[in-house]
Design an enzyme around this catalytic site. Structure first.
Site, PDB file in Angstrom:
ATOM      1  N   ASP A  30      42.127   2.599 -20.174  1.00 32.27           N
ATOM      2  CA  ASP A  30      42.841   1.631 -19.287  1.00 32.27           C
ATOM      3  C   ASP A  30      43.408   2.203 -17.941  1.00 32.27           C
ATOM      4  O   ASP A  30      43.637   3.345 -17.998  1.00 32.27           O
ATOM      5  CB  ASP A  30      43.957   1.136 -20.191  1.00 32.27           C
ATOM      6  CG  ASP A  30      44.787   0.089 -19.664  1.00 32.27           C
ATOM      7  OD1 ASP A  30      44.148  -0.824 -19.035  1.00 32.27           O
ATOM      8  OD2 ASP A  30      45.799  -0.481 -20.177  1.00 32.27           O
ATOM      9  N   ASN A  78      37.593  -9.786 -22.891  1.00 32.82           N
ATOM     10  CA  ASN A  78      37.411  -9.332 -21.375  1.00 32.82           C
ATOM     11  C   ASN A  78      36.458 -10.427 -20.509  1.00 32.82           C
ATOM     12  O   ASN A  78      36.286 -10.512 -19.307  1.00 32.82           O
ATOM     13  CB  ASN A  78      36.689  -7.878 -21.085  1.00 32.82           C
ATOM     14  CG  ASN A  78      37.729  -6.808 -21.214  1.00 32.82           C
ATOM     15  OD1 ASN A  78      37.357  -5.605 -21.801  1.00 32.82           O
ATOM     16  ND2 ASN A  78      39.052  -7.121 -21.225  1.00 32.82           N
TER      17      ASN A  78
HETATM   18  C1  FPP Z   1      40.400  -1.216 -18.353  1.00 33.01           C
HETATM   19  O1  FPP Z   1      40.901  -1.054 -17.053  1.00 33.01           O
HETATM   20  C2  FPP Z   1      39.037  -1.112 -18.242  1.00 33.01           C
HETATM   21  C3  FPP Z   1      38.077  -1.819 -18.554  1.00 33.01           C
HETATM   22  C4  FPP Z   1      38.385  -3.240 -19.265  1.00 33.01           C
HETATM   23  C5  FPP Z   1      36.584  -1.511 -18.438  1.00 33.01           C
HETATM   24  C6  FPP Z   1      36.208  -0.325 -18.704  1.00 33.01           C
HETATM   25  C7  FPP Z   1      34.823  -0.109 -18.405  1.00 33.01           C
HETATM   26  C8  FPP Z   1      34.047   0.873 -17.856  1.00 33.01           C
HETATM   27  C9  FPP Z   1      34.787   2.344 -17.662  1.00 33.01           C
HETATM   28  C10 FPP Z   1      32.498   1.015 -17.483  1.00 33.01           C
HETATM   29  C11 FPP Z   1      31.596   0.808 -18.269  1.00 33.01           C
HETATM   30  C12 FPP Z   1      31.881   1.590 -19.504  1.00 33.01           C
HETATM   31  C13 FPP Z   1      30.468   2.252 -19.930  1.00 33.01           C
HETATM   32  C14 FPP Z   1      30.748   2.965 -21.406  1.00 33.01           C
HETATM   33  C15 FPP Z   1      29.678   2.914 -19.171  1.00 33.01           C
HETATM   34  P1  FPP Z   1      41.776  -2.298 -16.392  1.00 33.01           P
HETATM   35  O2  FPP Z   1      40.453  -2.984 -15.469  1.00 33.01           O
HETATM   36  O3  FPP Z   1      42.151  -3.304 -17.510  1.00 33.01           O
HETATM   37  O4  FPP Z   1      42.660  -1.738 -15.520  1.00 33.01           O
HETATM   38  P2  FPP Z   1      44.124  -2.152 -15.367  1.00 33.01           P
HETATM   39  O5  FPP Z   1      44.856  -2.195 -16.574  1.00 33.01           O
HETATM   40  O6  FPP Z   1      44.641  -1.411 -14.236  1.00 33.01           O
HETATM   41  O7  FPP Z   1      43.943  -3.682 -14.431  1.00 33.01           O
END
Ligand code: FPP
Length: 257
Positions: A30, A78
């Site tokens: 996150d 998501n």
């Molecule tokens: C959460 O941060 C992250 C995600 C929902 C996506 C995670 C995806 C990746 C790291 C890339 C693809 C994965 C792999 C395994 C290659 P957020 O966007 O919710 O952050 P925030 O809470 O600060 O808005």
């Protein structure tokens, strides 16, 4: 069963040596968006940087001897994000599998995917299958990618499988027990997480491994996912080692024992 686990763990760990690393670690990655926004960048840049942290986490897990590393890469909720962000994350997952699969395979990493398979984009599905098939016989770290995953959805799918068997007379309702439910989940082949880490300071499970987390230890790190590295993982393991796992009993089992 839980008491037996605690008793076994208590007997095995005499406290005289370094406790072993947790066998199964799961991470809620996150903070990508906040990492980017704090630098005046679009959120998508945070996800790109997040993939580098994924690579670092997989490498570190192998070096530390973690058997199973589960990463929450995209939840069933998501899809509600803006279309360009969803498309960026899909693109990154595709790039990750295309570019990194050969290296992961060379390092003996076994890739497994959990989550619903029926409504995922047609260009992603074969890539996920290819990753699983190519690495099927590998025996070092198992990298579990939770994609299009939601714990409630997983439990519903498992319940349907069991209900179908009951309806066809293959089993009786009284045969249903915890092992049968665990065995019908996407995670049936491996143990429950010993340690669940969430980055970015948020402290919630967000529909991740809810059944499997019954006796997991939770560590919430302040670092944002793009800043996660081996040191952060070691920090989380150190916190884990300071915990006493009781599995509902009274005997104290040092975490990692
Ligand atoms: C959460 O941060 C992250 C995600 C929902 C996506 C995670 C995806 C990746 C790291 C890339 C693809 C994965 C792999 C395994 C290659 P957020 O966007 O919710 O952050 P925030 O809470 O600060 O808005």
């Amino acid at each position: 069963m839980a008491e037996q686990l605690a008793a076994d763990a208590f007997q095995e760990f005499d406290g005289s040596s370094q406790p072993p690393v947790p066998e199964n670690v799961a991470i809620i990655m996150d903070g990508n968006g906040r990492w980017a926004q704090s630098r005046g960048l679009p959120r998508t840049q945070g996800h790109r940087k997040g993939v580098e942290a994924v690579r670092a986490a997989v490498r570190a897990a192998g070096e530390l001897g973690i058997k199973t590393l589960t990463l929450f890469s995209f939840s069933s909720e998501n899809w509600n994000r803006p279309a360009d962000e969803v498309s960026e994350i899909m693109g990154l997952l595709k790039i990750f599998i295309r570019r990194d699969l050969a290296d992961l395979h060379k390092e003996g990493v076994r890739v497994s995917i959990i989550g619903a398979r029926d409504n995922i984009p047609s260009d992603i599905k074969p890539l996920l299958e290819e990753a699983e098939n190519l690495t099927r016989n590998n025996t070092s770290t198992r990298l579990v990618i939770a994609f299009n995953y939601g714990s409630r959805d997983e439990i519903v799918r498992a319940t349907k499988k069991i209900a179908e068997k009951a309806a066809s007379g293959e089993l009786k309702p009284e045969d249903i027990d915890q092992d049968m439910i665990s065995g019908a989940l996407d995670t049936a082949e491996w143990s429950d997480p010993d340690l669940i880490i969430r980055t970015s300071g948020e402290q919630r499970l967000s529909n991740f491994l809810m059944w499997q987390a019954a006796y997991s230890e939770f560590v919430f790190l302040d670092c944002l996912w793009p800043d996660f590295d081996k040191v952060e993982l070691q920090n989380a393991i150190e916190i884990y080692h300071s915990r006493d796992r009781r599995y509902g009993g009274v005997k104290v089992a040092k975490a990692g024992a």
